[in-house]
Design a protein around this motif. Structure first.
Motif, mmCIF file in Angstrom:
data_model
loop_
_atom_site.group_PDB
_atom_site.id
_atom_site.type_symbol
_atom_site.label_atom_id
_atom_site.label_comp_id
_atom_site.label_asym_id
_atom_site.label_seq_id
_atom_site.Cartn_x
_atom_site.Cartn_y
_atom_site.Cartn_z
ATOM 1 N N PHE A 211 0.934 -0.962 0.338
ATOM 2 C CA PHE A 211 0.079 0.150 -0.366
ATOM 3 C C PHE A 211 1.121 0.924 0.177
ATOM 4 C CE2 PHE A 211 -2.994 -2.952 1.595
ATOM 5 C CZ PHE A 211 -4.053 -2.876 1.234
ATOM 6 N N GLY A 212 0.667 2.447 -0.481
ATOM 7 C CA GLY A 212 1.272 3.911 -0.650
ATOM 8 C C GLY A 212 1.001 3.989 0.753
ATOM 9 N N SER A 213 1.816 5.904 1.370
ATOM 10 C CA SER A 213 2.087 5.946 2.640
ATOM 11 C C SER A 213 0.428 7.326 3.187
ATOM 12 C CB SER A 213 3.071 6.142 2.921
ATOM 13 O OG SER A 213 3.466 7.129 2.223
ATOM 14 N N CYS A 214 0.434 8.368 4.085
ATOM 15 C CA CYS A 214 -0.477 8.714 3.890
ATOM 16 C C CYS A 214 0.541 9.398 3.543
ATOM 17 C CB CYS A 214 -0.991 8.665 5.607
ATOM 18 S SG CYS A 214 -1.712 10.323 5.344
ATOM 19 N N THR A 215 0.260 10.935 3.161
ATOM 20 C CA THR A 215 0.001 12.447 2.839
ATOM 21 C C THR A 215 -0.378 13.439 3.694
ATOM 22 O OG1 THR A 215 -0.093 12.252 0.670
ATOM 23 C CG2 THR A 215 2.217 11.781 1.432
ATOM 24 N N ASN A 216 -1.397 12.492 3.825
ATOM 25 C CA ASN A 216 -2.676 13.433 5.054
ATOM 26 C C ASN A 216 -3.197 14.061 3.814
ATOM 27 O OD1 ASN A 216 -1.025 13.099 7.472
ATOM 28 N ND2 ASN A 216 0.163 14.503 6.947
ATOM 29 N N ILE A 217 -4.155 14.326 2.526
ATOM 30 C CA ILE A 217 -4.465 14.417 2.137
ATOM 31 C C ILE A 217 -6.129 14.718 1.780
ATOM 32 C CG2 ILE A 217 -5.567 14.444 -0.156
ATOM 33 C CD1 ILE A 217 -2.746 12.980 -0.773
ATOM 34 N N GLY A 218 -6.612 13.675 2.973
ATOM 35 C CA GLY A 218 -7.805 13.640 3.436
ATOM 36 C C GLY A 218 -8.921 13.101 2.428
ATOM 37 N N GLU A 219 -8.581 12.611 1.250
ATOM 38 C CA GLU A 219 -9.431 11.870 -0.134
ATOM 39 C C GLU A 219 -9.718 11.157 0.913
ATOM 40 O OE1 GLU A 219 -9.540 12.194 -3.691
ATOM 41 O OE2 GLU A 219 -8.047 13.407 -3.908
ATOM 42 N N CYS A 220 -9.532 9.946 2.075
ATOM 43 C CA CYS A 220 -10.261 8.912 2.652
ATOM 44 C C CYS A 220 -11.049 9.592 3.287
ATOM 45 C CB CYS A 220 -9.202 8.255 3.367
ATOM 46 S SG CYS A 220 -8.329 8.992 3.989
ATOM 47 N N GLU A 221 -11.122 10.543 3.970
ATOM 48 C CA GLU A 221 -11.675 10.446 5.227
ATOM 49 C C GLU A 221 -13.364 10.996 4.147
ATOM 50 O OE1 GLU A 221 -11.267 14.372 7.245
ATOM 51 O OE2 GLU A 221 -11.734 13.690 8.410
ATOM 52 N N ALA A 222 -12.955 11.874 3.439
ATOM 53 C CA ALA A 222 -14.219 12.352 2.530
ATOM 54 C C ALA A 222 -15.660 10.992 1.914
ATOM 55 C CB ALA A 222 -13.793 13.413 1.019
ATOM 56 N N VAL A 223 -14.616 10.197 1.446
ATOM 57 C CA VAL A 223 -15.237 9.138 0.978
ATOM 58 C C VAL A 223 -16.169 7.883 1.456
ATOM 59 C CG1 VAL A 223 -14.863 9.620 -1.598
ATOM 60 C CG2 VAL A 223 -13.639 7.752 0.054
ATOM 61 N N CYS A 224 -14.695 8.146 3.132
ATOM 62 C CA CYS A 224 -15.251 7.370 3.930
ATOM 63 C C CYS A 224 -16.909 7.032 4.424
ATOM 64 C CB CYS A 224 -14.885 6.722 4.747
ATOM 65 S SG CYS A 224 -14.822 5.455 6.047
ATOM 66 N N PRO A 225 -17.434 5.941 4.110
ATOM 67 C CA PRO A 225 -19.005 5.381 4.118
ATOM 68 C C PRO A 225 -19.362 5.535 5.335
ATOM 69 C CG PRO A 225 -18.016 3.394 3.553
ATOM 70 C CD PRO A 225 -16.515 3.996 3.540
ATOM 71 N N LYS A 226 -18.261 5.088 6.416
ATOM 72 C CA LYS A 226 -18.597 4.850 8.090
ATOM 73 C C LYS A 226 -18.225 5.946 8.344
ATOM 74 C CE LYS A 226 -21.110 2.061 7.079
ATOM 75 N NZ LYS A 226 -22.486 2.092 7.145
ATOM 76 N N ASP A 227 -17.678 7.482 7.574
ATOM 77 C CA ASP A 227 -17.269 8.853 8.049
ATOM 78 C C ASP A 227 -15.773 8.972 9.471
ATOM 79 O OD1 ASP A 227 -18.694 10.464 6.806
ATOM 80 O OD2 ASP A 227 -20.586 9.663 8.239
ATOM 81 N N ILE A 228 -15.023 8.088 8.700
ATOM 82 C CA ILE A 228 -13.616 7.992 10.278
ATOM 83 C C ILE A 228 -12.824 9.027 9.123
ATOM 84 C CG2 ILE A 228 -12.002 6.142 10.904
ATOM 85 C CD1 ILE A 228 -14.855 4.357 11.170
ATOM 86 N N LYS A 229 -13.094 9.348 10.895
ATOM 87 C CA LYS A 229 -12.117 10.573 11.010
ATOM 88 C C LYS A 229 -10.630 10.508 10.349
ATOM 89 C CE LYS A 229 -15.627 13.397 10.860
ATOM 90 N NZ LYS A 229 -16.434 13.144 10.044
ATOM 91 N N LEU A 230 -9.899 11.435 9.800
ATOM 92 C CA LEU A 230 -8.339 11.759 9.931
ATOM 93 C C LEU A 230 -7.883 11.188 11.099
ATOM 94 C CD1 LEU A 230 -6.989 11.714 7.023
ATOM 95 C CD2 LEU A 230 -6.536 13.646 7.066
ATOM 96 N N GLU A 231 -8.183 11.649 12.236
ATOM 97 C CA GLU A 231 -7.300 11.681 13.153
ATOM 98 C C GLU A 231 -6.928 10.143 13.820
ATOM 99 O OE1 GLU A 231 -11.104 13.651 14.960
ATOM 100 O OE2 GLU A 231 -9.950 12.610 16.649
ATOM 101 N N VAL A 232 -7.986 9.079 13.085
ATOM 102 C CA VAL A 232 -7.144 7.627 13.550
ATOM 103 C C VAL A 232 -5.768 7.329 13.315
ATOM 104 C CG1 VAL A 232 -9.900 6.130 13.870
ATOM 105 C CG2 VAL A 232 -8.867 6.485 11.589
ATOM 106 N N ILE A 233 -5.683 8.331 12.074
ATOM 107 C CA ILE A 233 -4.716 8.360 11.082
ATOM 108 C C ILE A 233 -3.103 8.995 11.638
ATOM 109 C CG2 ILE A 233 -3.050 8.669 9.351
ATOM 110 C CD1 ILE A 233 -5.456 8.803 7.196
ATOM 111 N N ALA A 234 -2.919 10.155 13.049
ATOM 112 C CA ALA A 234 -2.309 10.408 13.598
ATOM 113 C C ALA A 234 -2.270 9.551 14.807
ATOM 114 C CB ALA A 234 -3.213 12.287 14.077
#
Lengths: 248, 637, 236
Positions: A211-234
């Motif tokens: 898998f690639g790595s996170c560069t804090n873009i936030g597209e994942c959070e925007a499409v997550c069907p369960k609204d998981i927040k970017l905070e979990v990555i932090a």
């Protein structure tokens, strides 16, 4: 209404695929997206053309089996919604929709819109659990859990493992998936003993899966069907850094 | 055939303890020499595979989905029961036992039910330790709610996603064993036959859904945890992939199928919107805690809900059942909804729906409280229907949801084929004729975590296993049968899609063997089903080949088995000349329209034996005796 | 634990090997570089002093042979930071590109992610700008620099800046680069917290706003100088 579909067709992992255009003249606005694909498949079958393969199971947005890119957005345009829960009333007559499978090196295409997401299972097997053998648990109320921690943990635990985060991420990173599990277990007192080793093991497995790595873009959070927040990555980063550096 | 339930006698409180002591044990060093197959990875299969792996057995685990985490247990919303009495409100193991036997309308085995109630305590402990984020009170202790008609607060929950969280707990435990090499996982692999050698279950034949390869897996014991068969109705709340193939093929290999007509209809589902409909979505019945069910008093009243004044509304559940009101059991709520719709008072475009109204609850508790309790359900409803339930009442209608019937098992959860165990919804054991809310999760996990790992060793330790390999004649024969079915489906080259045929079957079943049944209708169904089945085999059109991912072929194979199972369900429903729980025979009702049981003639589990294609199955009876909870007429007035 | 695991160099290398390790390196070097950008801006703003000699005195102070050791030490550290920052980002970029060998026929993006998605080219352009900037106003390779009394330790910064920015192409490039730097800093300044594991539902939005304000202030401060020269506000 009339819907024009461009769907990625690929016979199997070995063959090259291509986009194929289909037209559905009579789509009801009450249909779910997958029901529209059912109708298309019935028509194709009647015409003697092979139906479109797509993964799906519960059709109520919880099993995480379905998913495709709709016009370049994982699970389509409605936020917080899986493809099976997306209804055609959100589209209009004459819309052209491009359907493509999740794309990532770690998610090879199996057929048409079906991909292999077993990398996610291997990440969980690497450390996404609390090691408690059946029968060895103390009373459920032996360990109080702060309501807020339980709620935050539940927010992260809502992940359905659909892979939309990977599909949408320009880096094809699985960080939101990883972070969700690491936060779910790491926010609970029961998850503390293995907290750091869990983060290290899961992150290492994700890297092995390419898998690639996170560069804090936030597209994942925007499409997550369960609204998981970017905070979990932090949180994942924190647990990982703490484990590696003994600080934090 | 004598059906020996093997359930111990003596005081019910110590039966399980005594049974565990009396069962033979497998020496820890010898466990790795045994291979156990677990089919299905829901709450029952996942927890069983994980626990057996922890014990040291070699486990081969199978699921048709792409990951064990996707099994349909994941969709359970409301919660899981446990007799913890954390609320000091009078709950106890005995009360949970009592409620479950009574709720099952006295058609379950007392010993099993007591054990289930007893184990419920351990399940919660286990799940908490695994990191299931159960709802908490501000004190940090576990929160409970009362659920589905229970008069005590014994339901533990994780928002509206309890099934998901429990399944993820079991899945994670399973993945841990996969990582440790104790369990080998075979995802996207479907069981298509059971291998029986010298009368014992010794393996399964599977189809690899990606390559189409037909493979045989040999083991010392086989555990089926493949769920229920509600998809026989075509439309149900089950996932698209849920199927009866595994248990049906086991039935055709000699396992008895018990109480197939005991199916449960769930009252709070989103109504059907059109012919293309592929599934029905269930909303947790916890909604009935605060929502009020009503229809217009007048027939064919097409006004909007808000325009119907209070005195022209019929809150029919509250009217007919003043003490339980909207919280009457599922079957009662469902049947009453059907009844008012049959009277022409149904709402919505189709007239096949009743209102579930939160107006009063919102006025009483405020929108925020309602949002906190049911926010995700309200969102789901709005997503599907496009209507906002905070503003307009929900429209709900009953849908097929759970099947209490299943393969017959003894107290040790072993079927009538030695070496084949059946756990979770796939067996018939604990819910009798009707399952209480929040009890399915309890049974699945109870069987998988705590019962099966204790009982399976007895069989392994007391059996001498002859060597079997994949070249064995029985294996070859099973493989040939599987290949023949595939070839027949692909070779039919008919004119109708699988779904077109299957939908017809569903309609017949819903009409004649659904919420309410009668002899005339069942006989009609029994005449129609063989016709539909014959037409399916002749006229089905499945494209592609068997050597690739072929979803139409998978669906066709599952539908083919439903065409056979449907007939057995109707036979069983016709055989049972009484009403009990989910089985409501219109001829047998009290003057008030309640189910009228016939304990004198039907206090038994009907276990059907397959006698070969074209022959009528034979029913065997396991008499049910009630030493503790004495049969009484249910009353929710 | 084996000796090799305890060896700090080995551990540091293993840490860097993981993508999260690289992100931490980028965050830490990012902090240093942001600090430098702010310090550099504050120094530059002395150009607005009523006394044009002010900024030249500051330059003379930096160029004083007595400051040479700390100056080169700082330059060395900054250079190392730049090298690490760039190396880590290039490595991550290559890895991430390899993670999706087949792209989408159609791909939409989330608008909020604009700054984040453009890091990859805002970074190199800002990098190229820094090289130009050093050649322009430190080395004097673009146009000859004036010294006061011909002493290279006392550069006439005031005059050099004004002469330099009178070229509209140069000013334009500076302004463009500063806008990109602004975006780069906006994303960098909040995401460095995320990378090292600091995030909170209440504070992260504030952090983002703070990062935006600071980035914009830096951009305004930096752009104001070429603009002031072009509009004649600053003149010889």
């Amino acid at each position: 209404m009339r819907i024009i579909l461009h769907i990625w067709r690929q016979r199997n992992a070995g063959e090259k695929g291509r986009m194929v255009r289909y037209e559905l003249p009579n789509v009801s606005e009450h249909m779910s997206f997958l029901e529209m694909l059912d109708v298309l498949n019935e028509e194709l079958t009647m015409k003697g053309e092979e139906p479109v393969a797509f993964d799906h199971d519960c059709r109520e947005g919880i099993c995480g089996m379905c998913g495709a890119m709709v016009n370049g957005i994982a699970h389509g345009p409605l936020p917080g919604t899986t493809l099976c829960q997306l209804h055609m009333r959100h589209f209009k007559d004459g819309d052209e929709l491009y359907l493509e499978p999740w794309r990532a090196r770690a998610f090879p295409v199996v057929k048409d819109l079906v991909v292999d997401r077993s990398a996610f299972d291997r990440i969980i097997a690497a450390g996404g659990f609390i090691s408690v053998a059946t029968g060895s648990a103390p009373d459920g109320n032996a360990i109080p859990v702060q309501k807020e921690s339980a709620e935050n943990s539940m927010d992260a635990a809502a992940c359905i493992g659909c892979g939309a985060c990977v599909a949408m991420c320009p880096n094809a990173s699985a960080s939101l998936f990883l972070g969700a599990k690491i936060a779910h277990l790491g926010l609970l007192p029961q998850g503390q003993p293995e907290r750091e080793s869990r983060a290290v093991a899961m992150v290492a497995q994700a890297n092995r899966e390419l898998f690639g790595s996170c560069t804090n873009i936030g597209e994942c959070e925007a499409v997550c069907p369960k609204d998981i927040k970017l905070e979990v990555i932090a949180r994942m980063n924190r647990d990982f850094i703490r484990a590696k550096c003994g600080v934090g | 055939m004598e059906l020996d339930s093997k359930s111990p006698a003596g005081p019910i409180e110590t039966r399980w303890e005594r049974q565990r002591f009396n069962l033979k044990l497998v020496n820890p060093a010898n466990k790795r020499k045994y291979t156990i197959i677990v089919v299905g990875t829901g709450l029952a299969g996942g927890s069983a595979a994980a626990s057996l792996g922890e014990l040291g057995y070699n486990v081969n685990c199978f699921c048709f989905q792409d990951s064990p985490r996707r099994a349909h247990s994941i969709a359970a919303q409301g919660g899981i029961n446990a007799a913890k009495n954390y609320h000091n409100d009078g709950d106890s193991v005995y009360r949970l036992f009592y409620d479950t036997v009574k709720g099952g309308d006295f058609r379950a085995r007392e010993s099993n039910v007591y054990r289930l109630a007893e184990i419920s305590l351990n399940i919660i402990d286990q799940c908490v330790a695994q990191g299931v984020p159960f709802a908490r009170e501000y004190s940090g202790y576990l929160d409970n709610r009362s659920f589905g008609g229970a008069q005590v607060s014994r339901t533990f929950y994780a928002r509206g996603q309890t099934g998901q969280q429990l399944l993820l707990g079991a899945y994670q435990a399973l993945e841990r064993q996969i990582g440790a090499g104790q369990v080998t996982m075979f995802p996207r692999t479907e069981m298509l036959d059971l291998i029986v050698v010298e009368g014992r279950a010794r393996g399964i034949v599977t189809r690899n859904l990606l390559t189409g390869a037909i493979e045989s897996h040999i083991a010392d014991a086989v555990v089926l945890a493949t769920g229920g068969y509600a998809n026989v109705y075509y439309l149900s709340t089950n996932a698209q992939g849920c199927n009866a193939t595994a248990i049906w093929r086991a039935y055709k290999r000699g396992a008895l199928f018990a109480n197939p007509c005991f199916t449960q209809i769930h009252p709070t589902c989103i109504p059907v919107s059109g012919e293309y409909q592929s599934k029905l979505t269930l909303m947790s019945e916890s909604l009935r805690n605060d929502g009020r069910v009503w229809v217009p008093l007048k027939k064919g009243d097409k006004r909007l809900a808000a325009q119907i004044p209070e005195n022209e509304r019929d809150y029919f559940l509250e009217r007919k059942y003043p003490s339980f009101g909207n919280l009457v059991p599922r079957d009662v709520a469902s049947r009453n909804a059907k009844q008012v719709c049959d009277e022409g008072r149904g709402v919505g475009e189709s007239g096949l729906a009743v209102y579930l109204d939160f107006r009063d609850a919102i006025a009483r508790l405020g929108k925020n409280v309602i949002k906190e309790r049911y926010g995700n359900l309200f969102d789901m409803y709005e997503r599907i229907t496009g209507e906002d339930p905070y503003q307009t009442p929900m429209r709900i209608f009953p849908a097929s949801h759970y099947t209490m019937g299943g393969l017959w098992v003894d107290y040790n959860l072993m079927s009538t084929i030695p070496g084949m165990y059946v756990i979770g919804e796939a067996n018939f054991s604990d819910h009798g004729a009707n399952r209480l809310g929040a009890s399915a999760l309890m049974q699945g996990l109870g069987d998988g975590y705590f019962v099966l790992p204790n009982t399976i060793g007895d069989y392994l330790a007391s059996t001498k296993f002859e060597k079997v390999d994949t070249g064995h004649a029985a294996v070859r024969e099973a493989e040939a049968q599987v290949a023949a079915i595939t070839a027949r489906l692909l070779g039919a080259k008919g004119t109708r899609s699988v779904d077109a045929c299957y939908r017809e079957l569903g309609k017949v079943m819903w009409e004649y063997c659904g919420m309410a049944r009668n002899a005339a209708g069942l006989k009609q169904a029994l005449a129609k089903i063989p016709e539909l089945r014959e037409r399916f085999w002749r006229d089905v059109k499945v494209l592609g080949s068997g050597e690739e991912l072929n979803q139409a072929l998978e669906r066709a194979g599952r539908a083919a088995d439903f065409f056979e199972l449907a007939e057995l369900m109707c036979l069983d429903a016709l055989n049972r000349n009484e009403s009990c729980g989910g089985h409501f025979r219109e001829e047998y009702q009290t003057p008030e329209g309640e189910a009228a049981r016939d304990d004198e003639h039907y206090s038994y589990a009907a276990a059907w034996e397959f006698r070969g294609a074209g022959n009528a199955p034979v029913v065997h009876k396991e008499p049910l005796t009630f030493e503790y909870v004495h049969p009484s007429q249910r009353s929710y007035k | 634990m084996s000796a090799i695991a305890i060896n700090p160099i080995y551990r540091a290398v293993r840490f860097y090997e993981a993508p999260i390790g690289k992100k931490v390196v980028m965050a830490v070097t990012g902090v240093m570089l942001v600090g430098y950008v702010i310090g550099h801006l504050l120094g530059n703003l002395q150009i607005y002093s009523a006394n044009p000699e002010q900024i030249n005195r500051y330059a003379a102070f930096l160029h004083n042979p007595a400051s040479a050791i700390p100056l080169w030490a700082i330059r060395g550290v900054l250079l190392l930071a730049v090298v690490l920052h760039v190396t880590a980002s290039v490595q991550l970029w290559l890895q991430n590109r390899a993670a999706r060998p087949i792209g989408y026929v159609k791909k939409d993006d989330v608008p909020a992610s604009y700054a984040a998605r453009t890091m990859l080219w805002s970074g190199p352009i800002v990098g190229a700008f820094i090289v130009f900037h050093v050649l322009h106003l430190t080395v004097g390779a673009v146009l000859p620099l004036e010294d006061i009394n011909g002493n290279p330790n006392t550069p006439n910064v005031y005059e050099n800046v004004i002469l330099g920015f009178q070229n509209p192409w140069v000013s334009g490039f500076y302004i463009l680069a500063m806008i990109l730097l602004c975006m780069h800093l906006y994303h960098g300044m909040w995401s460095m917290f995320q990378s090292v594991g600091i995030s909170h539902p209440r504070y992260t939005p504030k952090l983002k706003t703070g990062a935006a304000i600071l980035a914009i202030l830096i951009a305004i401060g930096n752009c104001s100088i070429p603009i002031a020269v072009m509009t004649g506000l600053l003149h010889l």
